[in-house]
Design a protein around this motif. Structure first.
Motif, PDB file in Angstrom:
ATOM      1  N   LYS A   1       0.841  -1.189   0.000  1.00  0.00           N
ATOM      2  CA  LYS A   1       0.000   0.000   0.000  1.00  0.00           C
ATOM      3  C   LYS A   1       0.881   1.245   0.000  1.00  0.00           C
ATOM      4  O   LYS A   1       2.104   1.168   0.122  1.00  0.00           O
ATOM      5  CB  LYS A   1      -0.912   0.005   1.220  1.00  0.00           C
ATOM      6  CG  LYS A   1      -0.162  -0.061   2.545  1.00  0.00           C
ATOM      7  CD  LYS A   1      -1.130  -0.185   3.705  1.00  0.00           C
ATOM      8  CE  LYS A   1      -0.377  -0.325   5.031  1.00  0.00           C
ATOM      9  NZ  LYS A   1      -1.309  -0.474   6.171  1.00  0.00           N
ATOM     10  N   ILE A   2       0.230   2.378  -0.132  1.00  0.00           N
ATOM     11  CA  ILE A   2       0.937   3.658  -0.138  1.00  0.00           C
ATOM     12  C   ILE A   2       1.274   4.036   1.303  1.00  0.00           C
ATOM     13  O   ILE A   2       0.403   4.017   2.174  1.00  0.00           O
ATOM     14  CB  ILE A   2       0.075   4.747  -0.799  1.00  0.00           C
ATOM     15  CG1 ILE A   2      -0.239   4.351  -2.249  1.00  0.00           C
ATOM     16  CG2 ILE A   2       0.771   6.091  -0.750  1.00  0.00           C
ATOM     17  CD1 ILE A   2      -1.206   5.289  -2.942  1.00  0.00           C
TER      18      ILE A   2
ATOM     19  N   ASP B   1      10.953  10.781  -9.696  1.00  0.00           N
ATOM     20  CA  ASP B   1       9.738  11.238 -10.374  1.00  0.00           C
ATOM     21  C   ASP B   1       8.484  10.668  -9.721  1.00  0.00           C
ATOM     22  O   ASP B   1       7.447  11.338  -9.652  1.00  0.00           O
ATOM     23  CB  ASP B   1       9.782  10.840 -11.852  1.00  0.00           C
ATOM     24  CG  ASP B   1      10.776  11.680 -12.639  1.00  0.00           C
ATOM     25  OD1 ASP B   1      11.077  12.806 -12.195  1.00  0.00           O
ATOM     26  OD2 ASP B   1      11.251  11.210 -13.687  1.00  0.00           O
ATOM     27  N   THR B   2       8.565   9.430  -9.241  1.00  0.00           N
ATOM     28  CA  THR B   2       7.402   8.826  -8.583  1.00  0.00           C
ATOM     29  C   THR B   2       6.991   9.636  -7.363  1.00  0.00           C
ATOM     30  O   THR B   2       5.800   9.868  -7.121  1.00  0.00           O
ATOM     31  CB  THR B   2       7.725   7.377  -8.169  1.00  0.00           C
ATOM     32  OG1 THR B   2       8.053   6.616  -9.334  1.00  0.00           O
ATOM     33  CG2 THR B   2       6.553   6.731  -7.462  1.00  0.00           C
ATOM     34  N   ILE B   3       7.981  10.089  -6.590  1.00  0.00           N
ATOM     35  CA  ILE B   3       7.679  10.907  -5.410  1.00  0.00           C
ATOM     36  C   ILE B   3       7.103  12.252  -5.835  1.00  0.00           C
ATOM     37  O   ILE B   3       6.139  12.752  -5.237  1.00  0.00           O
ATOM     38  CB  ILE B   3       8.951  11.098  -4.559  1.00  0.00           C
ATOM     39  CG1 ILE B   3       9.490   9.741  -4.092  1.00  0.00           C
ATOM     40  CG2 ILE B   3       8.666  11.988  -3.359  1.00  0.00           C
ATOM     41  CD1 ILE B   3      10.798   9.823  -3.335  1.00  0.00           C
ATOM     42  N   LEU B   4       7.672  12.835  -6.873  1.00  0.00           N
ATOM     43  CA  LEU B   4       7.184  14.133  -7.344  1.00  0.00           C
ATOM     44  C   LEU B   4       5.741  14.024  -7.815  1.00  0.00           C
ATOM     45  O   LEU B   4       4.885  14.839  -7.451  1.00  0.00           O
ATOM     46  CB  LEU B   4       8.079  14.645  -8.475  1.00  0.00           C
ATOM     47  CG  LEU B   4       9.545  14.958  -8.122  1.00  0.00           C
ATOM     48  CD1 LEU B   4      10.300  15.403  -9.370  1.00  0.00           C
ATOM     49  CD2 LEU B   4       9.628  16.031  -7.048  1.00  0.00           C
TER      50      LEU B   4
ATOM     51  N   ILE C   1       4.467   7.555  -0.334  1.00  0.00           N
ATOM     52  CA  ILE C   1       5.465   6.718  -0.997  1.00  0.00           C
ATOM     53  C   ILE C   1       4.761   5.509  -1.602  1.00  0.00           C
ATOM     54  O   ILE C   1       4.114   4.733  -0.890  1.00  0.00           O
ATOM     55  CB  ILE C   1       6.552   6.253  -0.006  1.00  0.00           C
ATOM     56  CG1 ILE C   1       7.194   7.464   0.691  1.00  0.00           C
ATOM     57  CG2 ILE C   1       7.596   5.416  -0.715  1.00  0.00           C
ATOM     58  CD1 ILE C   1       7.919   8.407  -0.233  1.00  0.00           C
ATOM     59  N   LEU C   2       4.887   5.345  -2.919  1.00  0.00           N
ATOM     60  CA  LEU C   2       4.267   4.211  -3.599  1.00  0.00           C
ATOM     61  C   LEU C   2       5.087   2.941  -3.368  1.00  0.00           C
ATOM     62  O   LEU C   2       6.285   3.003  -3.081  1.00  0.00           O
ATOM     63  CB  LEU C   2       4.156   4.486  -5.099  1.00  0.00           C
ATOM     64  CG  LEU C   2       3.291   5.674  -5.536  1.00  0.00           C
ATOM     65  CD1 LEU C   2       3.108   5.650  -7.045  1.00  0.00           C
ATOM     66  CD2 LEU C   2       1.940   5.647  -4.856  1.00  0.00           C
ATOM     67  N   PRO C   3       4.467   1.777  -3.547  1.00  0.00           N
ATOM     68  CA  PRO C   3       5.212   0.523  -3.380  1.00  0.00           C
ATOM     69  C   PRO C   3       6.303   0.337  -4.426  1.00  0.00           C
ATOM     70  O   PRO C   3       7.337  -0.266  -4.148  1.00  0.00           O
ATOM     71  CB  PRO C   3       4.129  -0.556  -3.513  1.00  0.00           C
ATOM     72  CG  PRO C   3       2.837   0.145  -3.279  1.00  0.00           C
ATOM     73  CD  PRO C   3       3.038   1.540  -3.755  1.00  0.00           C
TER      74      PRO C   3
END
Length: 247
Positions: free
Chosen positions: A121-122, A145-148, A167-169
């Motif tokens: 999960k996030i 970029d994922t965090i942005l 924060i994505l998995p």
């Protein structure tokens, strides 16, 4: 009638005498028991005191005698066991081999670090002093970029201690399913692989055969790319000639 009355009186006297006998007998037994227990307590105190003073004195002889007895029993029983069960000792040795191997195997403890576990999960991460977007991305093994994208930040954004980040998995996009969305339309939108979305273990579907989605659910798009914002176009101004009419 007088005979019956005399019999009743006689029976009553017998019962009364029997009850008196039971009471006397009970008192006698209680007195004897009390005397016995009192004497036992005094003897017990003497015995306990003696053993307490002699504690440890007989431990060594007792251990030696016990070991000698066990050894003698083993020597006497070994021929009997060997004659009745020829393969007993061989089977016992084979049965102990896996135990020895297991005992010598060291199992490394599993890490409980959230950054190393497979996340389903996030996460909410609170920025700590000294953190940067680059260090956080390395800590959670995702792209900057994922965090942005997930936190509506740009390359010029700054983060501060105490700030909360999602924060994505995995590296990619978290997409909120809208009406009419399908696996293929979402994959096309984010230039991702539809099969990777299906294979991601924590994405759920309302129908596992058709990969149906539910409006409002969050779908992880591995390696997805945020669509580029439309570039500002050039405004075209049409200049019309001014027609002057003279009267």
């Amino acid at each position: 009638m007088p005979t019956n009355r005399a019999f009743i009186y006689s029976l009553r006297d017998i019962v009364k005498d029997f009850v008196s006998f039971l009471i006397v007998w009970y008192r006698l037994i209680a007195k004897i028991s009390y005397a016995i227990f009192t004497r036992f307590e005094s003897v017990k105190d003497l015995l306990v005191g003696f053993l307490y003073r002699q504690r440890g004195r007989f431990a060594k002889p007792f251990v030696h005698t016990s070991m000698m007895g066990l050894s003698a029993a083993g020597v006497m029983l070994a021929p009997v066991v060997a004659s009745n069960h020829p393969n007993f000792f061989q089977d016992a040795q084979q049965a102990q081999t896996p135990i020895i191997l297991l005992a010598s195997t060291q199992v490394e403890p599993e890490s409980t670090d959230l950054t190393q576990k497979v996340r389903d999960k996030i996460l909410k991460y609170t920025v700590e002093p000294g953190d940067t977007l680059s260090s956080i991305s390395k800590k959670f093994d995702i792209s900057v970029d994922t965090i942005l994208w997930q936190n509506d930040l740009t390359e010029r954004s700054t983060i501060r201690p105490g700030q909360s980040l999602e924060i994505l998995p995995v590296s990619g996009i978290a997409h909120k399913v809208g009406r009419g969305d399908t696996i293929y339309s979402i994959a096309k939108k984010y230039k991702a692989n539809a099969q990777a979305m299906v294979d991601f273990p924590f994405n759920t579907f309302s129908d596992d055969e058709t990969f149906g989605l539910t409006v409002g659910q969050i779908l992880i798009v591995p390696d997805g790319v945020e669509p580029a914002a439309p570039a500002g176009g050039i405004t075209r101004v049409l200049i019309l000639p001014i027609l002057t009419i003279h009267r």
